[in-house]
Design a protein around this motif. Structure first.
Motif, PDB file in Angstrom:
ATOM      1  N   ASP A  24       0.832  -1.202   0.000  1.00  0.00           N
ATOM      2  CA  ASP A  24       0.000   0.000   0.000  1.00  0.00           C
ATOM      3  C   ASP A  24       0.871   1.257   0.000  1.00  0.00           C
ATOM      4  N   ARG A  31       2.458   1.698  -3.462  1.00  0.00           N
ATOM      5  CA  ARG A  31       1.521   2.243  -4.436  1.00  0.00           C
ATOM      6  C   ARG A  31       1.360   3.752  -4.219  1.00  0.00           C
ATOM      7  N   GLY A  43       4.382   5.492  -5.291  1.00  0.00           N
ATOM      8  CA  GLY A  43       4.755   5.268  -6.679  1.00  0.00           C
ATOM      9  C   GLY A  43       6.105   4.590  -6.842  1.00  0.00           C
ATOM     10  N   SER A  92       8.444   0.623  -5.830  1.00  0.00           N
ATOM     11  CA  SER A  92       8.257  -0.810  -5.590  1.00  0.00           C
ATOM     12  C   SER A  92       8.317  -1.112  -4.092  1.00  0.00           C
ATOM     13  N   THR A  93       7.843  -2.287  -3.754  1.00  0.00           N
ATOM     14  CA  THR A  93       7.896  -2.680  -2.344  1.00  0.00           C
ATOM     15  C   THR A  93       9.344  -2.787  -1.868  1.00  0.00           C
TER      16      THR A  93
END
Lengths: 343, 343
Positions: free
Chosen positions: B12, B15, B18, B20-21
DNA sequence: CTGAAAGCGCTTACAG
DNA sequence: CTGAAAGCGCTTACAG
């Protein structure tokens, strides 16, 4: 056998026992759902391989940590140790373990403690520190849910957290009535910190009892302390400053009382000859002090046990949100050697 | 915003920012490896979403818990609280937290404690309980590896675990020399439990100092205690049983000394008039006791800080197995009111 | 400096 | 009563 240096995991046990990992998992967590024969084989394999569950994996998957956070204002105060014993033994019986957080230390900041606990460390909280409630509540609204919390000894006026505590008003009344019965008419108070719920309750109980006895209390007879030995020492110095002194003092807790008596003694005033003193808590050393301390005893072990039990019930009935009422336990006056008739 | 009741996770935040994890993870764990701009965006997103890391997931993946197990023999003894403060603050500076285990409670059994800690709960151990070493060693051989362990205050004769402790022999010598200097020739000992390393060290230090002073100690002048107030009381009763009594007593710790003094007093014998008494530890209440206790002070905060530091070094240099030597800190004699010339 | 993808070791509906 | 399979939420080589 395992290869050297490799920790066995559930799949190793499964292979050894000739069953699936699901069955191993069930045997370990819900043995009653597994056939006797299978269970024996799995337990044997687990033992042989020296298997130990990986709690991180279990918690991640099951969304339960099996840990209860216990918030203690001051581990240095022996008053808490028997409460902790009661908590620990009750939780252990349910397979729960304790993460102890000293709210004094632990970088001290409430937000830090809160963040710390919210890092999926615990399933619930037992708080012996009433001051943390607002913060906990706030976080509960900010994030997804509120950690189930039960207050032990201390509590918070706002919010409706369940709590188990002692009848502090009764304790104060017992102390004051005892002093009044001895013939004291000038009774002073060494209060705890005035933002503490215990201090406030004990203070208002004491004032009520003094009023009921038709006595007056001079403002100068009230001293503030912080529950520490040192603040009892300071209170003694302030007390001796006065021209018109009380003949008896009721203290917020035993440590304050001991600091007070000790300093009075050093300044040439003796207890109970010159002043009567009553403490609160009945810590272990109270009966071994010289003079032995008259004080208010609390059922410490029980406080811990019942508090833990209340939390366990909340954890097990997540659905039913029946608010548990605050439970209140009686206290007892223990008369020892620090109280006598006024000179 | 998140949906109601859903705990935000790393995806979350990713996202929202903007990225990556992986980048979110890096920002949280190793911020210096991430570009300033990215970092800011991630931290903002984390804050906005109220993100809290899931420690179970982190531990499972990284094979580190960030938790140190601290084994304490008796949380009820105030002697430990300042040591714990030193440990906690030092570990906190490295982002490590404390899992406190009272080795007295916690279902008491060493095997239980061991199993408990081995359930991937901690990265290392600080033990204030010397009796647990053999068990720990054994487990280390049975399973994959041994949890890095550092002993604080207590230690174990077998094995080569690093340790930080006080010079107990010196402490005993200071106490005995002080009594000898006052003119005492008949010195008794209230020893701690004889299977405890501290008791053994203090006892042999005392015997050596007595010998060095060319004094004899009668066997009947030695009493066993268990470090508790109550065992000091029992020692007083035994002592008064004797025809030929020592005129001074050196006690295993302050609690024993206080129990002793208190019971002597109740039986009509006064300290230091009838007996001189020296304790060990200098617990907070020692200076506030009446009479104030002569005792041996230990640098408690430092013991905790150095012990924690030693463990941190072991955790950071898993490769280099340079055995850290045992560190020994000096103690100090604090002369107060419980010692005087013999009557 | 950043991303796609694998995988840490478990538990748990689901199906049988 | 048991098994196959998905997936809990992260981190970490690896590649770019």
């Amino acid at each position: 056998m395992m290869e050297e240096g490799r920790t066995p995991k559930i799949v190793d046990v499964a292979r050894l026992a000739g069953v699936s990992t699901a069955t191993v998992s069930r045997t370990l967590s819900k043995p009653e759902t597994v056939a006797q024969k299978t269970r024996d084989a799995v337990l044997k394999a687990a033992k042989e391989s020296g298997y130990r569950v990986n709690l991180s994996a279990r918690s991640l998957r099951s969304r339960r940590t099996g840990v209860v956070g216990v918030l203690v204002p001051n581990l240095g105060n022996t008053f808490f140790s028997r409460i902790l014993a009661g908590i620990e033994s009750t939780l252990a019986r349910k397979g729960l373990s304790v993460l102890m957080v000293d709210t004094m230390h632990q970088t001290t900041k409430p937000e830090f403690i809160l963040d710390y606990l919210n890092d999926s460390r615990v399933d619930g909280i037992l708080s012996l520190d009433g001051s943390l409630s607002p913060t906990l509540l706030q976080a509960g609204q900010a994030t997804a849910g509120l950690l189930p919390t039960v207050f032990v000894c201390e509590w918070h006026d706002q919010g409706n957290h369940p709590s188990i505590r002692v009848d502090n008003l009764q304790g104060s009344a017992l102390a004051i009535d005892h002093l009044v019965a001895l013939g004291h008419t000038k009774i002073g108070l060494i209060n705890g910190p005035l933002d503490n719920v215990l201090s406030k309750a004990r203070l208002s109980g004491a004032l009520a009892a003094i009023k009921k006895a038709n006595l007056k209390i001079d403002d100068s007879w009230q001293f503030e302390s912080d529950f520490s030995l040192q603040s009892g020492v300071a209170a003694a110095d302030s007390l001796l400053t006065l021209q018109d002194r009380p003949t008896a003092l009721f203290c917020a807790n035993d440590e304050t009382a001991i600091g007070l008596i000790s300093q009075l003694h050093r300044r040439g005033f003796y207890v109970p000859k010159d002043f009567s003193v009553v403490g609160f808590d009945d810590i272990d050393i109270a009966r071994h002090y010289l003079p032995a301390l008259t004080t208010i005893w609390q059922p410490r072990m029980e406080l811990g046990e019942i508090g833990a039990q209340m939390l366990i019930e909340r954890l097990e009935n997540k659905a039913s949100h029946t608010p548990q009422p605050a439970k209140v336990l009686p206290v007892e006056l223990i008369i020892r050697e620090t109280t006598a008739k006024p000179a």
